[in-house]
Design a protein around this motif. Structure first.
Motif, PDB file in Angstrom:
ATOM      1  N   GLY A   1       0.833  -1.201   0.000  1.00  0.00           N
ATOM      2  CA  GLY A   1       0.000   0.000   0.000  1.00  0.00           C
ATOM      3  C   GLY A   1       0.868   1.251   0.000  1.00  0.00           C
ATOM      4  O   GLY A   1       0.599   2.205  -0.738  1.00  0.00           O
ATOM      5  N   LEU A   2       1.927   1.268   0.807  1.00  0.00           N
ATOM      6  CA  LEU A   2       2.829   2.427   0.854  1.00  0.00           C
ATOM      7  C   LEU A   2       3.464   2.663  -0.507  1.00  0.00           C
ATOM      8  O   LEU A   2       3.660   3.810  -0.920  1.00  0.00           O
ATOM      9  CB  LEU A   2       3.920   2.201   1.911  1.00  0.00           C
TER      10      LEU A   2
ATOM     11  N   LEU B   1      -7.813   6.207  -1.364  1.00  0.00           N
ATOM     12  CA  LEU B   1      -7.264   5.345  -2.413  1.00  0.00           C
ATOM     13  C   LEU B   1      -7.301   3.894  -1.950  1.00  0.00           C
ATOM     14  O   LEU B   1      -7.150   3.619  -0.756  1.00  0.00           O
ATOM     15  CB  LEU B   1      -5.812   5.715  -2.688  1.00  0.00           C
ATOM     16  N   PRO B   2      -7.481   2.944  -2.881  1.00  0.00           N
ATOM     17  CA  PRO B   2      -7.428   1.522  -2.494  1.00  0.00           C
ATOM     18  C   PRO B   2      -6.112   1.189  -1.784  1.00  0.00           C
ATOM     19  O   PRO B   2      -6.078   0.369  -0.870  1.00  0.00           O
ATOM     20  CB  PRO B   2      -7.529   0.788  -3.825  1.00  0.00           C
ATOM     21  N   ALA B   3      -5.035   1.870  -2.213  1.00  0.00           N
ATOM     22  CA  ALA B   3      -3.731   1.597  -1.604  1.00  0.00           C
ATOM     23  C   ALA B   3      -3.721   1.994  -0.144  1.00  0.00           C
ATOM     24  O   ALA B   3      -3.201   1.268   0.715  1.00  0.00           O
ATOM     25  CB  ALA B   3      -2.643   2.340  -2.361  1.00  0.00           C
ATOM     26  N   THR B   4      -4.334   3.138   0.170  1.00  0.00           N
ATOM     27  CA  THR B   4      -4.394   3.569   1.566  1.00  0.00           C
ATOM     28  C   THR B   4      -5.178   2.552   2.380  1.00  0.00           C
ATOM     29  O   THR B   4      -4.817   2.236   3.512  1.00  0.00           O
ATOM     30  CB  THR B   4      -5.076   4.937   1.651  1.00  0.00           C
ATOM     31  N   GLN B   5      -6.248   2.031   1.754  1.00  0.00           N
ATOM     32  CA  GLN B   5      -7.044   1.033   2.466  1.00  0.00           C
ATOM     33  C   GLN B   5      -6.226  -0.219   2.758  1.00  0.00           C
ATOM     34  O   GLN B   5      -6.328  -0.806   3.832  1.00  0.00           O
ATOM     35  CB  GLN B   5      -8.273   0.674   1.646  1.00  0.00           C
ATOM     36  N   LEU B   6      -5.370  -0.598   1.782  1.00  0.00           N
ATOM     37  CA  LEU B   6      -4.497  -1.747   1.981  1.00  0.00           C
ATOM     38  C   LEU B   6      -3.580  -1.517   3.175  1.00  0.00           C
ATOM     39  O   LEU B   6      -3.390  -2.386   4.023  1.00  0.00           O
ATOM     40  CB  LEU B   6      -3.668  -1.956   0.714  1.00  0.00           C
ATOM     41  N   CYS B   7      -3.020  -0.295   3.247  1.00  0.00           N
ATOM     42  CA  CYS B   7      -2.151   0.063   4.369  1.00  0.00           C
ATOM     43  C   CYS B   7      -2.895  -0.054   5.680  1.00  0.00           C
ATOM     44  O   CYS B   7      -2.387  -0.616   6.652  1.00  0.00           O
ATOM     45  CB  CYS B   7      -1.678   1.513   4.239  1.00  0.00           C
TER      46      CYS B   7
ATOM     47  N   PHE C   1       2.136   2.094  -3.394  1.00  0.00           N
ATOM     48  CA  PHE C   1       1.137   2.792  -4.210  1.00  0.00           C
ATOM     49  C   PHE C   1       1.049   4.255  -3.804  1.00  0.00           C
ATOM     50  O   PHE C   1       0.924   5.140  -4.649  1.00  0.00           O
ATOM     51  CB  PHE C   1      -0.235   2.135  -4.030  1.00  0.00           C
ATOM     52  N   ILE C   2       1.124   4.519  -2.496  1.00  0.00           N
ATOM     53  CA  ILE C   2       0.921   5.885  -2.030  1.00  0.00           C
ATOM     54  C   ILE C   2       2.077   6.788  -2.472  1.00  0.00           C
ATOM     55  O   ILE C   2       1.859   7.850  -3.041  1.00  0.00           O
ATOM     56  CB  ILE C   2       0.770   5.899  -0.494  1.00  0.00           C
TER      57      ILE C   2
END
Lengths: 330, 333
Positions: A134-135, B305-311, A137-138
């Motif tokens: 996830g990081l 963002l989906p990525a933030t949700q993953l985090c 992607f961020i």
């Protein structure tokens, strides 16, 4: 006679025989597989897995698992690639320091969580696997870093060669393997990793600092995943937040367990892991040649892991039986 | 709820502490934490969006997570028994792919459902044979089978999605007494399993196996058989969940339920299941499933963002095991 027997009974011999048999079998079906061109393809498939496998081997020997290396690889590669993108003036070799450093940091976090709270590493790294992804992607805003931003000197590491037409990254992977061999077999700390893995309860009684060793193996695994990250950028020329390092952990675990590293800790050799990586490389290179679609790769890795586990079990049981027989004779 | 934490054990006079007051025992349970978090999540998310005050919105958003939640309930029992299964999401994908593939080939829905369920149980049995028959550690075995099942699904389905007939699609839109069918299934399974785990002899034996398997075997509990059944149940639940997902999405691809193992383990951990086995309740996982649904929907509504949700999910997993471990190490004294 006894020396020959002990060589034949070694795990590494078994893997080497498997590689030879596999190569001959594929070579009979498709003679093109035995060409120098295919040797090159096989060798180019292996360096990333080899480097990841060295770290994973140490972690498995210490009776832990690191599932997060794929995401660590992606994050380290992304940080490095973005540094190149926004600061092209930075010399390209500093990218190695950055990538390894980032990986080291992420690995340290895994180790710290595992030791500090006495958690099972598999669950911790399942969490960080998603966290680091996830990081990635961020920080990248979900955008790929394209070819033109990766320094050409870095990309050249995968294409140019110092000697015999073998690219630099293969030598780097071999260098890492040699270093790991030296560390695991010829240093006090390296042997302590094995001692810890063979008996976690006895290790502290022998004065082994369990937490420090655990932190160390996770940091090494992270650092090597970071190194494999910049090598990914070198090999493929781009870094993508979703593709880079996806499934890397499964390839590495498959290579390591087929290389004879026991999931019960305490057992494993660098030579075995190198051979395991080569076998996996041969299989991956042979698939397209045999007309098996690339979609079958993942299933084959899974099957390889399970078969290796079963082999490991039968080897262990034979060992126990041999010990019992010895004791009965004495 | 049972009072397993307050069971008196033989201790010397020096160790004997006065029993904790009842309110402390209840307050310190992980399920209470989950419940408090659930209430907090509701308050926060309804301040973000007024939709969260609408029960229908909450119920219909839960249908997105109902499939994983159902499997997580069974996974809770597996973890209590001291094992773990990381392969259910891949199992869902493969059984759904086989189901859709059979339907496409034969146009017979009963046969397709039979094949899907059979495949799920067979995959569970394969895990069980490796873990219980061959005595291999379940974490590594199920990492292997996770890769294997997902890979087989990829071979069967390739890169295309397999369409399903119209009458099969849309289980999440079917209402029964105003409640979506997946939610009803989830609640029914929860009640059944909570009864099984809390009030039947087999359920209590699962706790004993997880607490000390060797001792359980000496006490005459058929630990291996019970664990085998648990893995079979895992396979069956995954197959059902896979078909429910197929019905919700309308078509099947090999990446169905990708990454679901994180959410399932997270639900069990958030609900206070002890990762080393022997502790945990179905109620906890039930609450955690709602908690996760509210958090995920809240993040969607807030357009993260989906990525933030993953985090957030990854972080939550780590925080929840740290918290659960701390709670249990405190109550153990």
């Amino acid at each position: 006679m006894n020396a020959l027997r002990s060589i034949l009974l070694r795990r590494e011999t078994g893997i080497a025989v498997m590689i030879v048999l596999f190569v001959i079998a594929v070579g009979i079906a498709k003679p093109r597989f035995l060409s120098l061109e295919y040797l090159r393809i096989i060798l180019l498939l292996t360096p990333l897995i080899m480097i990841g496998a060295m770290g994973q081997m140490l972690v498995l020997v210490a009776r832990h698992v690191d599932l997060s290396i794929g995401s660590t690889q992606a994050f380290a590669a992304m940080v490095t690639a973005m540094m190149f993108k926004f600061h092209p003036e930075i010399p390209w070799y500093l990218g190695f320091l950055v990538s390894i450093g980032v990986g080291l940091g992420l690995g340290f976090v895994n180790g710290a969580l595992t030791t500090l709270f006495r958690l099972p590493s598999i669950i911790v790294t399942l969490g960080t696997l998603n966290l680091y992804r996830g990081l990635t992607f961020i920080i990248s805003d979900a955008r790929q870093v394209d070819r033109q931003y990766i320094p050409s000197a870095l990309k050249a590491m995968s294409t140019t060669s110092p000697i015999l037409g073998i690219p630099w990254i293969i030598f780097m992977a071999l260098g890492v393997a040699l270093l790991t061999y030296w560390f695991a077999s010829h240093t006090r700390v390296g042997r302590q990793v094995f001692a810890l893995g063979s008996n976690p309860a006895a290790a502290p009684l022998r004065g082994i600092r369990v937490n420090a060793i655990t932190l160390m193996v996770f940091s090494i695994s992270g650092a090597l995943a970071g190194l494999s990250g910049i090598m990914y950028a070198s090999r493929w020329g781009f870094v993508n937040p979703s593709n880079t390092g996806a499934g890397f952990e499964f390839q590495v675990i498959a290579a390591v367990v087929i290389g004879g590293v026991s999931i019960n800790g305490g057992v494993g050799s660098v030579l075995g892991v190198v051979l395991g990586v080569l076998l996996l490389g041969c299989v991956s290179a042979a698939l397209p040649l045999l007309g098996i679609p690339g979609t079958a790769q993942s299933a084959i890795y899974g099957a390889v892991i399970i078969v290796a586990l079963l082999i490991d079990r039968s080897v262990r049981q034979r060992g126990i039986a041999a010990l019992a027989a010895q004791r009965a004779r004495a | 709820m049972t009072d397993q934490t307050s069971t008196p054990t033989a201790v010397s006079a020096l160790d004997a502490a006065p029993p904790r007051p009842r309110w402390q025992v209840i307050l310190i349970r992980p399920e209470t934490m989950t419940f408090v978090l659930l209430v907090l999540a509701f308050i926060v998310s309804s301040s973000i969006s007024p939709y969260f005050l609408d029960i229908n919105y909450i119920l219909s958003s839960f249908t997105l997570y109902a499939e994983f939640s159902i499997v997580a309930l069974v996974l809770t029992m597996v973890i209590i028994a001291g094992e773990i299964d990381l392969s259910p999401a891949a199992n869902m994908a493969l059984s759904a792919c086989l189901f859709a593939w059979t339907y496409q080939a034969t146009q017979s829905m009963p046969l397709a459902i039979l094949v899907g369920l059979g495949a799920g149980i067979a995959m569970g049995a394969f895990n069980a044979v490796l873990v219980i028959g061959m005595q291999l550690p379940s974490i590594i075995v199920t990492i292997g089978t996770l890769t294997l099942y997902r890979g087989l699904a990829q071979i069967i389905a390739g890169d295309q999605s397999i369409r399903l007939p119209d009458y099969f699609i849309g289980i999440n839109n079917d209402l029964w007494l105003g409640v979506p069918v997946p939610v009803i299934i989830f609640v029914v399974v929860t009640i059944a399993l909570a009864f099984f785990l809390g009030a039947t002899i087999w359920g209590r034996q699962i706790y004993q196996i997880g607490t000390n398997e060797v001792a359980a075997q000496h006490a005459g509990i058929r630990a291996r058989r019970i664990k085998f059944m648990l893995f079979l149940a895992m396979g069956f639940a995954s197959a059902v969940a896979g078909m429910m997902t197929a019905s919700r999405l309308g078509s099947v691809r090999y990446d169905l339920g990708l990454g679901g193992e994180l959410q399932m383990v997270l639900m069990a951990m958030l609900g206070g299941t002890y990762i080393f086995g022997g502790r945990g309740t179905i109620l906890g996982t039930f609450l955690a499933a709602w908690l996760l649904s509210v958090i995920s929907t809240g993040m969607l509504t807030a357009q993260w963002l989906p990525a933030t949700q993953l985090c957030v999910l990854g972080l939550l997993l780590i925080i929840s095991i740290v918290a659960t471990n701390l709670i249990y190490s405190r109550t153990q004294r």
